[in-house]
Design a protein around this motif. Structure first.
Motif, PDB file in Angstrom:
ATOM      1  N   GLN A  47      -5.678  -2.597  -5.202  1.00 28.98           N
ATOM      2  CA  GLN A  47      -5.834  -3.698  -4.258  1.00 28.98           C
ATOM      3  C   GLN A  47      -7.078  -4.516  -4.587  1.00 28.98           C
ATOM      4  N   ARG A  48      -6.995  -5.821  -4.303  1.00 28.42           N
ATOM      5  CA  ARG A  48      -8.178  -6.669  -4.448  1.00 28.42           C
ATOM      6  C   ARG A  48      -9.108  -6.480  -3.252  1.00 28.42           C
ATOM      7  N   THR A  49      -8.504  -6.382  -2.058  1.00 29.42           N
ATOM      8  CA  THR A  49      -9.248  -6.158  -0.823  1.00 29.42           C
ATOM      9  C   THR A  49      -8.611  -4.992  -0.086  1.00 29.42           C
ATOM     10  N   SER A  81      -6.751  -2.976   2.300  1.00 29.54           N
ATOM     11  CA  SER A  81      -5.809  -3.213   3.387  1.00 29.54           C
ATOM     12  C   SER A  81      -4.892  -2.001   3.428  1.00 29.54           C
ATOM     13  N   TYR A 101       1.467 -12.567   9.053  1.00 27.22           N
ATOM     14  CA  TYR A 101       0.922 -13.210   7.854  1.00 27.22           C
ATOM     15  C   TYR A 101       2.042 -13.703   6.939  1.00 27.22           C
ATOM     16  N   ASP A 154      -0.402  -5.684  -1.281  1.00 30.68           N
ATOM     17  CA  ASP A 154      -0.926  -6.366  -0.102  1.00 30.68           C
ATOM     18  C   ASP A 154      -1.317  -5.373   0.991  1.00 30.68           C
ATOM     19  N   HIS A 155      -0.573  -4.269   1.087  1.00 27.48           N
ATOM     20  CA  HIS A 155      -0.903  -3.259   2.089  1.00 27.48           C
ATOM     21  C   HIS A 155      -0.354  -1.907   1.638  1.00 27.48           C
ATOM     22  N   GLU A 166      -6.530  -5.885  12.694  1.00 24.15           N
ATOM     23  CA  GLU A 166      -6.843  -6.789  11.581  1.00 24.15           C
ATOM     24  C   GLU A 166      -6.285  -6.257  10.273  1.00 24.15           C
ATOM     25  N   ARG A 167      -5.858  -7.178   9.442  1.00 23.78           N
ATOM     26  CA  ARG A 167      -5.189  -6.803   8.199  1.00 23.78           C
ATOM     27  C   ARG A 167      -6.134  -6.232   7.147  1.00 23.78           C
ATOM     28  N   ASN A 168      -7.244  -6.911   6.884  1.00 24.63           N
ATOM     29  CA  ASN A 168      -8.101  -6.576   5.748  1.00 24.63           C
ATOM     30  C   ASN A 168      -9.109  -5.485   6.083  1.00 24.63           C
ATOM     31  N   LYS A 169      -8.573  -4.333   6.435  1.00 23.76           N
ATOM     32  CA  LYS A 169      -9.402  -3.161   6.702  1.00 23.76           C
ATOM     33  C   LYS A 169      -8.636  -1.909   6.280  1.00 23.76           C
ATOM     34  N   GLN A 211     -15.507  -2.249   6.429  1.00 21.42           N
ATOM     35  CA  GLN A 211     -14.131  -2.270   5.939  1.00 21.42           C
ATOM     36  C   GLN A 211     -13.230  -1.270   6.662  1.00 21.42           C
TER      37      GLN A 211
END
Length: 707
Positions: A498-500, A502, A236, A476-477, A206-209, A533
């Motif tokens: 980062q906002r989230t 990743s 993505y 983004d990453h 998964e991306r958002n971790k 996360q």
């Protein structure tokens, strides 16, 4: 004889299929035509699409595919069905997807596509297999899994790792062992043809971790992280962009070493840097980086005690308690930004402190600290201009007096650069009382001279991001390699980008040679994120070295305790590890003789003499050159690795790999009880051959090992 004929027939069929595929690719390339050079926007967009298609076809032209898997898809809603090979569809897997004739039928499936995951996840057996598609899970039966090696338009090698109905044997690893047995050049290469199941799970995660990967030496963790970037861009598409990805590597030479992987996968525009270079650029070069070789020499050129390592300034400045002190100083600065007294530029003109506080807290609540400070100053200026205009003040002296008071008032609103605020922690009345005096003095002197040590950059970058933010779009990453050498404070700084969350964070605690700054447990980093996360992966299988080398390296770490399991070698046997005594007079000639014998054998393309210190390597290199042996000397600031014969200090060898390695001196004076990780790093650089010389008594780290 019959089996040989069957193999030859199948090989010929695959070669013919390959030739048809190449012919189709060549035809598509020839039809693309020249670039559009006009100004029509629609045509420009179409031209970009054609160029992207051309790029994929050119990648496919070099090596159309590397694998084939015959899959019989079960009808939707069917729980089971008789396996029927006649219903199986052959899927050819390559680095780039190619449609037959440019139409809808796929000639080659991109390795990142959902169906291609079968090639990596299927490990044998007669049970049904499945893969996740955008439309849901697809179930079916695998009838054939075939590895293919294509070079120059020819099918060089073909290995069936699974044939339904046939007894499974050791053939499953034959292709992998063949690839692992190949010699290395001066660049890390992609592994799309040999990605293993446990590696594929990480790539497709998964991306958002924040993914944390503990990988033993030779487990492919760096390559897996790079392939993960390529996968995320594919999976993505349109939601993340290559130019908003970034890779942090330990040094510039390592960046050069890994530079070929992403282009081989058809990926460009991803930033690749070191944390030091990134931080200096973020700070807009307000400081220069103090010579990093000084820090390394300080710790690696002479033995250090466990107590010195534990109380090193780098560990102090990288810990969360120091971050708390930095946060406290930032809060103090923020608290003093809004004036506590009213602004009265002229009689009868009053801007209350309460009004300024409201602007600051309400109107600019979510903005960055220095943006809020500058906007407050601008708002005060606009207030005065508005008042003067509303009251029709035209008297020049009156206006000048008001502006003079304005400038004096605004000037008192605190303003710091990151360096100025950080320096306040170490100097004068505002210096931290808890700061060790020696650390404070050295740091203040260095910052006052316009430079910063690598250990200061985490705090400086963090302060800069809190004050001014990131000048580019959020990432983004983020990939962090050799993360065991990072401090918690460094990750806290990167989290602000980062906002989230990743991230792909990878390393090996067993190779944590920079103990004066790095971590001792992954928990030091994972606890920086919420539990949901994060995800932890372990790669314990080593694909780099032979069984003999891995078992020897594990023995070196045998007396250590911790959360890391020893490396498990792939069943690839080779030459035994050799160690020999060498007296002072015969030591350098013995090194030269060993290199000559390796070169004369013509078996190894890359070789390395790994020394304990930079000074020792200089002596070895000069001797080899005098003996007419061409060799390159690796130094701390070196930006590239050229292959061939390399002489390198052990602490700069991490991340590199060579066909044959000679540890120049494994004596007890070179490697003491605290140097197990350092010697382990040196030994695990070897793919096929490892030899050690030792002067005086052999290091106690080898114990009773017979070599």
């Amino acid at each position: 004889m019959a089996e040989q004929e069957t193999y030859q027939d199948t090989h010929q069929e695959e070669q013919q299929r390959l030739e048809r595929s190449l012919s189709d690719i060549d035809k598509q390339l020839s039809e693309i035509g020249p670039r559009y050079t006009g100004n029509d926007f629609t045509e420009q967009m179409l031209d970009l699409q054609r160029e992207e298609r051309k790029r994929r076809l050119e990648i496919a032209r070099k090596e159309p595919y590397f694998g084939r898997i015959d899959f019989q898809e079960l009808p939707e809603g069917s729980s089971d069905s008789e396996a029927n090979g006649d219903l199986a569809k052959p899927l050819y897997i390559g680095k780039a997807g190619v449609a037959k004739g440019g139409g809808n039928e796929l000639l080659v499936i991109d390795w990142r596509a959902p169906a291609a995951s079968l090639f990596y996840s299927f490990t044998g057996g007669d049970a049904s297999a499945a893969y996740d598609s955008p439309d849901g899970e697809v179930n079916g039966y695998v009838h054939l899994k075939r590895n293919l090696m294509v070079r120059g338009g020819e099918l060089i090698r073909m290995v069936d790792s699974y044939v339904r109905g046939q007894e499974e044997g050791a053939v499953s690893d034959e292709f992998l062992l063949y690839r692992l047995g190949e010699n290395k050049d001066n660049k890390l290469r992609d592994i799309v043809s040999t990605i293993q199941e446990e590696q594929d799970r990480i790539i497709r995660a998964e991306r958002n971790k924040a993914l944390f990967i503990q990988g033993v030496a030779g487990s492919g963790k760096t390559t897996v992280a790079l392939h993960r970037l390529a996968f995320l861009l594919y999976q993505y598409e349109g939601r993340i962009r290559a130019e908003r990805m970034i890779i942090f590597a330990p040094n510039r030479m390592f960046l050069d070493y890994i530079s070929g992987v992403l282009p081989e996968l058809g990926v460009g525009d991803i930033s690749q840097t070191t944390f030091s270079d990134w931080s200096i650029q973020l700070l807009e070069h307000e400081v220069t980086l103090a010579d990093p070789s000084e820090t390394m020499a300080h710790w690696f050129e002479q033995p250090r005690s466990a107590e010195e390592l534990e109380h090193a300034s780098g560990r102090y400045k990288g810990c969360l308690s120091f971050k708390a002190e930095v946060d406290k100083r930032i809060e103090e600065f923020m608290a003093g930004i809004v004036p506590e007294t009213a602004f009265q530029p002229l009689d009868g003109y009053v801007l209350t402190a309460a009004a300024m506080r409201k602007w600051y807290d309400t109107d600019y609540g979510e903005e960055l600290i220095m943006q809020k400070r500058d906007r407050l100053a601008s708002r005060i200026r606009r207030w005065l201009e508005s008042e003067l205009k509303a009251r029709n003040v035209t008297d020049k002296k009156k206006r000048a007096a008001a502006m003079q008071k304005l400038n004096a008032f605004v000037k008192k609103i605190p303003s710091y650069t990151a360096v100025q605020l950080y320096l306040s922690l170490f100097k004068g009345k505002t210096a931290l009382a808890s700061m060790p005096r020696a650390i404070a003095k050295t740091t203040a002197e260095r910052l006052g001279g316009g430079s910063a040590a690598a250990e200061d950059l985490a705090a400086l970058a963090y302060i800069q991001l809190r004050l001014h933010g990131l000048k580019t779009a959020p990432y983004d990453h983020i990939v962090i390699d050799e993360a065991q050498d990072y401090s918690p404070f460094q990750l806290e700084a990167l989290k602000l980008c980062q906002r989230t969350a990743s991230m792909t964070v990878l390393g090996d605690l067993q190779q944590g040679i920079h103990a004066y700054v790095g971590i001792q447990s992954w928990k030091e980093l994972t606890r920086l994120f919420d539990a949901e996360q994060t995800e932890m992966f372990e790669l314990n299988r080593s694909y780099r070295s032979t069984m003999e080398i891995i078992e020897f390296a594990n023995h070196i770490l045998g007396g250590m305790t911790g959360e890391v399991k020893p490396a498990v070698p792939v069943f690839r046997s080779g030459e035994p590890v050799v160690s020999e005594a060498a007296d002072e007079e015969g030591w350098l000639p013995a090194i030269a003789d060993t290199i000559r014998s390796w070169q004369a054998a013509g078996v190894y393309d890359t070789m390395s003499v790994i020394g304990r210190t930079a000074r020792e390597c200089e002596i070895i290199h000069k001797h080899l050159v005098r003996q007419g042996i061409e060799a390159s000397l690796v130094q701390s600031k070196q930006p590239t690795y050229g292959g061939g014969l390399t002489v390198v200090p052990v602490y700069l060898s991490k991340g590199l790999e060579f066909d044959a390695v000679l540890i120049a001196d494994a004596g007890e004076e070179a490697y003491g009880e605290l140097d197990a990780k350092l010697l382990y790093v040196g030994c695990t650089r070897a793919l096929h051959m490892l030899k050690l010389f030792y002067r005086g008594q052999r290091t106690p780290l080898l114990g009773s090992w017979e070599v």
